[in-house]
Scaffold this motif. Structure first.
Motif, PDB file in Angstrom:
ATOM      1  N   THR A  77       0.823  -1.345  -0.124  1.00 34.30           N
ATOM      2  CA  THR A  77       0.154   0.077  -0.021  1.00 34.30           C
ATOM      3  C   THR A  77       0.813   1.231  -0.086  1.00 34.30           C
ATOM      4  OG1 THR A  77       0.064   0.138   2.463  1.00 34.30           O
ATOM      5  CG2 THR A  77      -1.884  -1.237   1.226  1.00 34.30           C
ATOM      6  N   ASP A  78       2.147   1.136  -0.065  1.00 34.35           N
ATOM      7  CA  ASP A  78       3.131   2.151  -0.159  1.00 34.35           C
ATOM      8  C   ASP A  78       2.789   2.992  -1.617  1.00 34.35           C
ATOM      9  OD1 ASP A  78       4.936   4.163   0.270  1.00 34.35           O
ATOM     10  OD2 ASP A  78       6.615   2.831  -0.644  1.00 34.35           O
ATOM     11  N   ILE A  79       2.347   4.384  -1.332  1.00 33.64           N
ATOM     12  CA  ILE A  79       2.089   5.295  -2.095  1.00 33.64           C
ATOM     13  C   ILE A  79       2.997   6.545  -2.438  1.00 33.64           C
ATOM     14  CG2 ILE A  79      -0.319   4.699  -2.767  1.00 33.64           C
ATOM     15  CD1 ILE A  79      -1.276   7.036  -1.055  1.00 33.64           C
ATOM     16  N   ALA A  80       4.110   6.499  -1.739  1.00 32.68           N
ATOM     17  CA  ALA A  80       4.887   7.705  -1.545  1.00 32.68           C
ATOM     18  C   ALA A  80       5.637   7.962  -2.706  1.00 32.68           C
ATOM     19  CB  ALA A  80       6.104   7.082  -0.506  1.00 32.68           C
ATOM     20  N   GLU A  81       6.025   7.099  -3.716  1.00 33.43           N
ATOM     21  CA  GLU A  81       6.609   7.434  -5.019  1.00 33.43           C
ATOM     22  C   GLU A  81       5.470   7.960  -5.963  1.00 33.43           C
ATOM     23  OE1 GLU A  81       8.647   4.271  -6.940  1.00 33.43           O
ATOM     24  OE2 GLU A  81       9.951   3.823  -5.273  1.00 33.43           O
ATOM     25  N   GLU A  82       4.174   7.500  -5.943  1.00 33.70           N
ATOM     26  CA  GLU A  82       3.223   7.861  -6.799  1.00 33.70           C
ATOM     27  C   GLU A  82       2.802   9.300  -6.339  1.00 33.70           C
ATOM     28  OE1 GLU A  82       3.376   5.002  -5.381  1.00 33.70           O
ATOM     29  OE2 GLU A  82       3.289   3.704  -7.266  1.00 33.70           O
ATOM     30  N   ILE A  83       2.998   9.821  -5.094  1.00 35.81           N
ATOM     31  CA  ILE A  83       2.489  10.977  -4.503  1.00 35.81           C
ATOM     32  C   ILE A  83       3.540  11.874  -4.872  1.00 35.81           C
ATOM     33  CG2 ILE A  83       2.360  12.255  -2.461  1.00 35.81           C
ATOM     34  CD1 ILE A  83       0.768  10.310  -1.074  1.00 35.81           C
ATOM     35  N   SER A  84       4.765  11.449  -4.812  1.00 34.84           N
ATOM     36  CA  SER A  84       5.974  12.279  -5.352  1.00 34.84           C
ATOM     37  C   SER A  84       5.905  12.602  -6.778  1.00 34.84           C
ATOM     38  CB  SER A  84       7.338  11.693  -4.870  1.00 34.84           C
ATOM     39  OG  SER A  84       8.265  12.527  -5.269  1.00 34.84           O
ATOM     40  N   ARG A  85       5.730  11.720  -7.639  1.00 27.47           N
ATOM     41  CA  ARG A  85       5.598  12.038  -9.008  1.00 27.47           C
ATOM     42  C   ARG A  85       4.359  12.805  -9.371  1.00 27.47           C
ATOM     43  NH1 ARG A  85       7.614   6.417  -9.522  1.00 27.47           N
ATOM     44  NH2 ARG A  85       5.223   5.618  -9.585  1.00 27.47           N
ATOM     45  N   LEU A  86       3.099  12.345  -8.714  1.00 29.24           N
ATOM     46  CA  LEU A  86       2.131  13.260  -9.077  1.00 29.24           C
ATOM     47  C   LEU A  86       2.274  14.754  -8.674  1.00 29.24           C
ATOM     48  CD1 LEU A  86      -0.729  13.433 -10.155  1.00 29.24           C
ATOM     49  CD2 LEU A  86      -1.586  12.481  -7.833  1.00 29.24           C
ATOM     50  N   ARG A 100      -2.350   8.590 -15.031  1.00 28.11           N
ATOM     51  CA  ARG A 100      -1.571   7.200 -14.525  1.00 28.11           C
ATOM     52  C   ARG A 100      -1.124   7.038 -13.025  1.00 28.11           C
ATOM     53  NH1 ARG A 100       1.437   4.564 -18.511  1.00 28.11           N
ATOM     54  NH2 ARG A 100       1.704   6.551 -19.502  1.00 28.11           N
ATOM     55  N   GLU A 101      -0.813   8.135 -12.650  1.00 29.58           N
ATOM     56  CA  GLU A 101      -0.370   8.068 -11.015  1.00 29.58           C
ATOM     57  C   GLU A 101      -1.433   8.032 -10.377  1.00 29.58           C
ATOM     58  OE1 GLU A 101       2.857   7.500 -10.447  1.00 29.58           O
ATOM     59  OE2 GLU A 101       3.799   8.227 -12.516  1.00 29.58           O
ATOM     60  N   ALA A 102      -2.389   8.593 -10.742  1.00 31.40           N
ATOM     61  CA  ALA A 102      -3.850   8.679  -9.742  1.00 31.40           C
ATOM     62  C   ALA A 102      -4.521   7.215  -9.814  1.00 31.40           C
ATOM     63  CB  ALA A 102      -4.763   9.508 -10.411  1.00 31.40           C
ATOM     64  N   ASN A 103      -4.343   6.459 -11.079  1.00 36.01           N
ATOM     65  CA  ASN A 103      -4.793   5.082 -10.951  1.00 36.01           C
ATOM     66  C   ASN A 103      -3.996   4.272 -10.162  1.00 36.01           C
ATOM     67  OD1 ASN A 103      -6.986   5.711 -12.836  1.00 36.01           O
ATOM     68  ND2 ASN A 103      -5.571   5.509 -14.669  1.00 36.01           N
ATOM     69  N   THR A 104      -2.742   4.461 -10.205  1.00 37.76           N
ATOM     70  CA  THR A 104      -1.699   3.550  -9.403  1.00 37.76           C
ATOM     71  C   THR A 104      -2.228   3.861  -8.025  1.00 37.76           C
ATOM     72  OG1 THR A 104      -0.027   3.787 -11.055  1.00 37.76           O
ATOM     73  CG2 THR A 104       0.615   2.815  -8.851  1.00 37.76           C
ATOM     74  N   ILE A 105      -2.249   5.019  -7.230  1.00 38.35           N
ATOM     75  CA  ILE A 105      -2.799   5.385  -6.248  1.00 38.35           C
ATOM     76  C   ILE A 105      -4.098   4.639  -5.725  1.00 38.35           C
ATOM     77  CG2 ILE A 105      -3.273   7.079  -4.504  1.00 38.35           C
ATOM     78  CD1 ILE A 105      -1.322   8.895  -5.743  1.00 38.35           C
ATOM     79  N   ALA A 106      -4.952   4.744  -6.632  1.00 38.38           N
ATOM     80  CA  ALA A 106      -6.273   3.953  -6.474  1.00 38.38           C
ATOM     81  C   ALA A 106      -6.283   2.726  -6.386  1.00 38.38           C
ATOM     82  CB  ALA A 106      -7.265   4.391  -7.542  1.00 38.38           C
ATOM     83  N   SER A 107      -4.998   2.068  -7.032  1.00 45.28           N
ATOM     84  CA  SER A 107      -4.920   0.434  -6.763  1.00 45.28           C
ATOM     85  C   SER A 107      -4.573   0.122  -5.461  1.00 45.28           C
ATOM     86  CB  SER A 107      -4.296  -0.050  -8.053  1.00 45.28           C
ATOM     87  OG  SER A 107      -2.990   0.403  -8.039  1.00 45.28           O
ATOM     88  N   LYS A 108      -3.811   0.991  -5.062  1.00 42.89           N
ATOM     89  CA  LYS A 108      -2.958   0.998  -3.655  1.00 42.89           C
ATOM     90  C   LYS A 108      -3.892   1.207  -2.380  1.00 42.89           C
ATOM     91  CE  LYS A 108       1.745   0.656  -5.533  1.00 42.89           C
ATOM     92  NZ  LYS A 108       3.110   0.947  -5.716  1.00 42.89           N
ATOM     93  N   SER A 109      -4.897   1.765  -2.659  1.00 40.92           N
ATOM     94  CA  SER A 109      -5.709   2.334  -1.803  1.00 40.92           C
ATOM     95  C   SER A 109      -6.689   1.541  -1.065  1.00 40.92           C
ATOM     96  CB  SER A 109      -6.261   3.805  -2.191  1.00 40.92           C
ATOM     97  OG  SER A 109      -5.193   4.590  -2.546  1.00 40.92           O
ATOM     98  N   PRO A 110      -6.698   0.777   0.362  1.00 39.26           N
ATOM     99  CA  PRO A 110      -7.697   0.019   0.570  1.00 39.26           C
ATOM    100  C   PRO A 110      -8.762   0.737   1.333  1.00 39.26           C
ATOM    101  CG  PRO A 110      -5.686  -0.226   2.017  1.00 39.26           C
ATOM    102  CD  PRO A 110      -5.229   0.963   0.850  1.00 39.26           C
ATOM    103  N   ASP A 111      -8.393   2.042   1.809  1.00 44.30           N
ATOM    104  CA  ASP A 111      -9.195   2.665   2.801  1.00 44.30           C
ATOM    105  C   ASP A 111     -10.235   3.376   1.826  1.00 44.30           C
ATOM    106  OD1 ASP A 111      -9.329   3.817   5.796  1.00 44.30           O
ATOM    107  OD2 ASP A 111      -9.662   5.651   4.312  1.00 44.30           O
TER     108      ASP A 111
END
Length: 293
Positions: A216-225, A257-268
């Motif tokens: 569920t780590d989204i640190a990289e996606e948040i950084s790129r976004l 693309r980054e938003a979709n990746t974050i969505a796929s890793k967001s269980p909450d």
């Protein structure tokens, strides 16, 4: 400042012999497409008109319409007597009527009977009149595209700010998701193991939490976004006048693309709601950049 691809401009003028009017319209297009509508006798000016447009506009579907009203007798078309005689003979032969009884007036508009005047001086005067009118109409078009660009800029900036706000909320909320999972996992394990009279293996618990955190780590996606948002805002502030619409379109795809990746890793559920709002704003950005030059 960005410019829209939609606009309109016109100009008119002339002299004692002719009056000219020019209209230029542009709409969205991935590339530059130019079409001209000009009188046949001014057809030789078409390459010059296209050259002026290409020097001024980089993207869009552009239509240039030139109209001419002649005011002197020099505009009278010449009659091709050979063609007229041939038409009259064909009518007489097909109907059996005497040649002299054929109505000439009905034949004048047939192809090849009337020929535009071939006076080179008239074409030269037309060129001298039309070129500055095309340039002036393009100035009016650019002014309108620039005004619409201001509205586009404000709208895009608003969507970018919206995304940044939601992304900040996700950044703050993400660590709590891991902590909540740790509490839930420990509680379930306590319940299951206490019934069996055993104790929780802290090593197993830590490994399970680490695996969940990695998934569920989204640190990289948040950084790129976040970097994409900064890049997008920099382009909005670009005063070079260069066309950036296609770059914005590509960058909008990267945002999604980054938003979709974050969505796929967001269980909450709360994080999912925030990312849905972000994706909605990105979709509106993608629609708007289609009109940016």
């Amino acid at each position: 400042m960005i410019r829209s691809m939609t606009g309109f401009g016109d100009a008119s003028g002339g002299d004692k012999s002719s009056v000219y009017s020019v209209e230029v319209r542009s709409v969205n297009n991935k590339f530059l497409k130019i079409s001209t509508r000009i009188p046949d006798r001014l057809a030789s000016l078409e390459p010059e008109i296209e050259q002026i447009v290409r020097a001024t506009i980089s993207r869009g579907s552009v239509t240039v319409t030139v109209a001419c009203t002649d005011l002197d007798e020099g505009a009278a078309q010449e009659i091709n007597t050979a063609a007229l005689r041939k038409y009259a003979q064909q009518v007489a032969d097909s109907t059996g009527a005497p040649l002299e009884s054929v109505a000439v007036a009905s034949l004048v508009m047939l192809p090849g009977v009337l020929c535009p005047p071939t006076d080179e001086s008239r074409l030269k005067r037309a060129r001298e009149a039309v070129r500055p009118l095309v340039e002036l109409a393009l100035e009016h078009l650019i002014a309108m595209r620039t005004r619409e660009g201001v509205a586009l800029n404000d709208d895009l900036a608003g969507h970018l700010d919206f995304i940044a706000e939601r992304l900040a909320q996700i950044t703050d909320f993400a660590p709590r998701v891991i902590a909540d999972y740790e509490k839930r996992l420990k509680s379930r394990m306590d319940t299951l193991i206490s019934g069996a009279g055993a104790e929780i293996d802290q090593g197993d618990l830590i490994r399970e939490i680490a695996v969940y955190a990695e998934k569920t780590d989204i640190a990289e996606e948040i950084s790129r976004l976040s970097e994409h948002l900064v890049h997008f805002k920099d382009m909005l502030g670009d005063d070079s006048g260069r066309p950036i619409g296609r770059t914005m379109d590509f960058l909008a795809q990267e945002l999604l693309r980054e938003a979709n990746t974050i969505a796929s890793k967001s269980p909450d559920a709360q994080m999912s709601r925030l990312i849905v709002e972000i994706k909605g704003a990105i979709d509106r950005i993608k629609e708007q950049v289609q009109n940016v030059e």
